[in-house]
Write a protein that holds these residues in place. Structure first.
Motif, PDB file in Angstrom:
ATOM      1  N   ALA A  89       9.351  13.224   1.156  1.00  0.00           N
ATOM      2  CA  ALA A  89       9.254  12.769  -0.234  1.00  0.00           C
ATOM      3  C   ALA A  89       7.910  12.126  -0.540  1.00  0.00           C
ATOM      4  O   ALA A  89       7.580  11.924  -1.712  1.00  0.00           O
ATOM      5  CB  ALA A  89      10.378  11.774  -0.526  1.00  0.00           C
ATOM      6  N   ALA A  90       7.129  11.820   0.505  1.00  0.00           N
ATOM      7  CA  ALA A  90       5.850  11.119   0.331  1.00  0.00           C
ATOM      8  C   ALA A  90       4.727  11.879   1.021  1.00  0.00           C
ATOM      9  O   ALA A  90       3.811  11.277   1.574  1.00  0.00           O
ATOM     10  CB  ALA A  90       5.962   9.700   0.886  1.00  0.00           C
ATOM     11  N   LEU A 102      14.095   4.541  -0.481  1.00  0.00           N
ATOM     12  CA  LEU A 102      13.133   4.767   0.601  1.00  0.00           C
ATOM     13  C   LEU A 102      11.690   4.642   0.147  1.00  0.00           C
ATOM     14  O   LEU A 102      10.782   4.584   0.991  1.00  0.00           O
ATOM     15  CB  LEU A 102      13.326   6.169   1.193  1.00  0.00           C
ATOM     16  CG  LEU A 102      14.696   6.525   1.770  1.00  0.00           C
ATOM     17  CD1 LEU A 102      14.685   7.953   2.286  1.00  0.00           C
ATOM     18  CD2 LEU A 102      15.102   5.564   2.868  1.00  0.00           C
ATOM     19  N   LEU A 103      11.464   4.640  -1.169  1.00  0.00           N
ATOM     20  CA  LEU A 103      10.114   4.642  -1.702  1.00  0.00           C
ATOM     21  C   LEU A 103       9.866   3.390  -2.531  1.00  0.00           C
ATOM     22  O   LEU A 103      10.768   2.891  -3.214  1.00  0.00           O
ATOM     23  CB  LEU A 103       9.884   5.887  -2.570  1.00  0.00           C
ATOM     24  CG  LEU A 103      10.067   7.235  -1.881  1.00  0.00           C
ATOM     25  CD1 LEU A 103       9.994   8.363  -2.904  1.00  0.00           C
ATOM     26  CD2 LEU A 103       9.022   7.432  -0.803  1.00  0.00           C
ATOM     27  N   ALA A 104       8.656   2.911  -2.482  1.00  0.00           N
ATOM     28  CA  ALA A 104       8.287   1.713  -3.224  1.00  0.00           C
ATOM     29  C   ALA A 104       8.482   1.918  -4.720  1.00  0.00           C
ATOM     30  O   ALA A 104       8.304   3.021  -5.245  1.00  0.00           O
ATOM     31  CB  ALA A 104       6.836   1.337  -2.930  1.00  0.00           C
ATOM     32  N   ALA A 134       2.086   2.764  -4.478  1.00  0.00           N
ATOM     33  CA  ALA A 134       2.361   2.395  -3.084  1.00  0.00           C
ATOM     34  C   ALA A 134       3.099   3.489  -2.332  1.00  0.00           C
ATOM     35  O   ALA A 134       3.275   3.399  -1.117  1.00  0.00           O
ATOM     36  CB  ALA A 134       3.172   1.101  -3.032  1.00  0.00           C
ATOM     37  N   ARG A 135       3.530   4.516  -3.048  1.00  0.00           N
ATOM     38  CA  ARG A 135       4.286   5.579  -2.401  1.00  0.00           C
ATOM     39  C   ARG A 135       3.358   6.502  -1.631  1.00  0.00           C
ATOM     40  O   ARG A 135       2.292   6.859  -2.113  1.00  0.00           O
ATOM     41  CB  ARG A 135       5.064   6.388  -3.448  1.00  0.00           C
ATOM     42  CG  ARG A 135       6.118   5.554  -4.158  1.00  0.00           C
ATOM     43  CD  ARG A 135       6.805   6.332  -5.248  1.00  0.00           C
ATOM     44  NE  ARG A 135       7.752   5.484  -5.959  1.00  0.00           N
ATOM     45  CZ  ARG A 135       8.417   5.857  -7.046  1.00  0.00           C
ATOM     46  NH1 ARG A 135       8.230   7.077  -7.536  1.00  0.00           N
ATOM     47  NH2 ARG A 135       9.250   5.035  -7.621  1.00  0.00           N
ATOM     48  N   GLY A 136       3.761   6.867  -0.461  1.00  0.00           N
ATOM     49  CA  GLY A 136       2.954   7.729   0.384  1.00  0.00           C
ATOM     50  C   GLY A 136       3.447   7.632   1.808  1.00  0.00           C
ATOM     51  O   GLY A 136       4.446   6.970   2.103  1.00  0.00           O
ATOM     52  N   PRO A 137       2.767   8.297   2.732  1.00  0.00           N
ATOM     53  CA  PRO A 137       3.211   8.306   4.131  1.00  0.00           C
ATOM     54  C   PRO A 137       3.334   6.918   4.756  1.00  0.00           C
ATOM     55  O   PRO A 137       4.093   6.737   5.701  1.00  0.00           O
ATOM     56  CB  PRO A 137       2.130   9.140   4.824  1.00  0.00           C
ATOM     57  CG  PRO A 137       1.612  10.027   3.746  1.00  0.00           C
ATOM     58  CD  PRO A 137       1.628   9.194   2.502  1.00  0.00           C
ATOM     59  N   GLN A 138       2.590   5.938   4.247  1.00  0.00           N
ATOM     60  CA  GLN A 138       2.658   4.590   4.825  1.00  0.00           C
ATOM     61  C   GLN A 138       3.441   3.640   3.927  1.00  0.00           C
ATOM     62  O   GLN A 138       3.199   2.437   3.914  1.00  0.00           O
ATOM     63  CB  GLN A 138       1.237   4.068   5.056  1.00  0.00           C
ATOM     64  CG  GLN A 138       0.335   4.999   5.840  1.00  0.00           C
ATOM     65  CD  GLN A 138       0.940   5.462   7.149  1.00  0.00           C
ATOM     66  OE1 GLN A 138       1.538   4.657   7.878  1.00  0.00           O
ATOM     67  NE2 GLN A 138       0.805   6.747   7.460  1.00  0.00           N
TER      68      GLN A 138
END
Length: 523
Positions: free
Chosen positions: A430-431, A488-490, A495-499
């Motif tokens: 998803a990211a 699961l996502l900010a 801020a969303r992404g692999p980290q």
């Protein structure tokens, strides 16, 4: 009491058919009732969920259980960031071993090091006190080995991929890997398998697809793992990767003649077969293709003759192209409908194009993919960019594009290449580093649950529904729940992404066909 019924109540259920359900009843390994707490039937025993989330359990569609267990209980090199740190880790680990032991380690990845120089075979000899050393790179398609191990495998020197420095690839790596793995006793292998499966259960995984074969594991290792399947651990569905070996795969108890049947190698070792040369190869290398169109065709025809699912490991676009040409040739002999019905698989499918994706749709190929590959190696400044350049890196692992046109996806980890981490994999899909390749959390979750069951032709599994197998996991969700799935996502899109920093769910209990195979806090 025979087959007591169990009521789980007071939770939040991922149940699209009844989104208001808060309880479920398990009887004889199946879900016998779903609904609101107030309407729950009488049961022999009751489990209070205290607001926890209940979802279908995960399926990891690509693992190597013995290697995973050995890493979990052995020398994990995934955290080293230089040659010096690697040598120090080997020295510390070897100091506690008998003098005749083989030092087995896994997980180093020089692409993330500031100085990418590697220790040589002589340096590993010194660090290990003369012991034989085998250290597989994160991809498991190459390894660093000591001079002592090279001396014990003289036949490796004549094989493709040999290098006196001790960094071995291709056939030379297979020779030395077999020798190193042969040092592990059967008792150690069995113990390692149980360590891996128990760890999987603790992460809400109720089934795994083991990818074995002559170049990965021996037959005794493979059949030994299948023998413990579902015995208070997750179920194991085995794939045996031997060319035109459908009959042998069936004899061994495999569900398919595929998995790690190598059409090419890996990007980490520059052995994945790509159409444009690696940027950091120094010699214009495009990697290596291990199969011909005719071999792919004959393997698929053999699978059809024995009523077996087949498949291939193919990472680079050139290798995937060869596999699809083989599908086209097989379709001439057995028909496209028969190929589609078999749900043949391709493992990894990392470097794709619209033409290749169309081939997956045409032949009904299941893409067994690992979202963590993009999380760890995709994007700017990481291994894929070093090997391929940024543009090609961002086009890799195109899960979103494949999902959007109907390619069947089954997610996994390729553990120990990446850790068992199902919610982390869902978030990684998803990211994705490339926003165009992202998919919804709901779709990614389905690929990691129902997708894994469908890949082994078990279409009624992976759901919370009346009459379905009672295979589910119970979760603490520190970031909350949104429409039956954990957040699961900010909240902030930036801020969303692999980290992404959002905390992941924690498994409290895993249930497989009504039996508890993991309970938080249990010995």
């Amino acid at each position: 009491m025979m087959n007591p019924s169990t009521l789980y109540r007071g939770g939040v259920l991922h149940c699209p058919a009844d989104p208001r359900a808060t309880a479920l009843l398990v009887r004889d390994g199946r879900i016998a009732w779903l609904g609101a707490d107030a309407d729950a039937p009488v049961a022999d025993q009751v489990v209070e969920l205290d607001g926890a989330l209940v979802t279908p359990a995960f399926v990891d569609a690509h693992v190597h259980a013995t290697d995973t267990g050995l890493v979990l209980s052995g020398l994990d090199l995934s955290g080293v960031r230089s040659a010096g740190e690697l040598v120090d880790a080997v020295a510390a680990f070897a100091a506690g071993l008998p003098g005749d032991a083989v030092v087995l380690g896994h997980g180093w990845d020089e692409s993330s090091w500031a100085d990418r120089r590697l220790p040589d075979a002589v340096g590993l000899d010194r660090a290990a006190g003369g012991r034989r050393v085998y250290l597989s790179q994160a991809s498991i398609h190459s390894a660093l080995v000591s001079s002592a191990l090279l001396a014990a495998c003289p036949e490796a020197a004549a094989a493709p991929g040999y290098d006196v420095s001790g960094w071995l690839r291709r056939d030379a790596h297979h020779v030395v890997r077999a020798a190193a793995q042969g040092s592990v006793s059967r008792a150690q292998r069995t113990a390692a398998q149980r360590v891996a499966l128990r760890h999987a259960a603790s992460l809400g995984i109720a089934a795994v697809h083991e990818c074995g074969g002559p170049e990965i594991s021996d037959e005794e290792d493979f059949t030994g793992l299948l023998a413990v399947s579902g015995a208070q651990v997750p179920e194991v569905y085995g794939y045996w990767g031997e060319l035109s070996g459908a009959a042998r795969a069936r004899e061994l108890g495999a569900v398919g003649a595929g998995g790690d049947l190598f059409a090419d190698g890996a990007l980490g070792s520059r052995t994945a077969h790509v159409s444009s040369a690696y940027l950091d190869s120094g010699g214009g290398s495009c990697g290596h293709g291990y199969l011909s169109v005719e071999q792919v065709r004959d393997h698929l025809v053999d699978c059809a003759a024995h009523g077996m699912q087949g498949g291939f490991h193919a990472i680079g676009d050139a290798a995937i192209g060869t596999v699809l040409e083989g599908f086209a040739a097989a379709a001439v002999e057995v028909g496209t409908d028969r190929l589609r019905a078999a749900r043949h698989r391709v493992e990894h499918a990392e470097i794709m194009s619209k033409r290749l994706i169309a081939g997956f749709v045409e032949y009904g190929i299941v893409a067994s993919m690992q979202p963590a590959f993009d999380r760890l190696w995709g994007g700017a400044g990481r291994m894929y960019e070093s090997r391929l350049g940024l543009d090609r890196s961002l086009e890799s692992n195109p899960m979103g594009a494949m999902h959007s046109v109907g390619v069947a996806l089954a997610f996994g980890s390729d553990s120990p290449v990446t850790p068992l981490d199902p919610w982390g994999s869902v978030r990684a899909a998803a990211a994705h580093h490339n926003p165009k390749q992202r998919m919804s959390v709901r779709a990614a979750f389905a690929a990691h649950t129902r997708g894994g069951w469908r890949a082994v032709h078990l279409d009624n599994e992976g759901v919370l529904a009346l009459g379905a197998p009672a295979t589910f996991a119970v979760w603490d969700t520190p970031a909350g729940v949104d429409r039956g799935l954990p957040v699961l996502l900010a909240e902030d899109p930036e801020a969303r992404g692999p980290q992404d920093p959002t905390p992941l769910p924690v498994c409290r209990r895993t249930v497989l066909r009504g039996e508890v195979i993991y309970q938080e806090g249990a010995a």
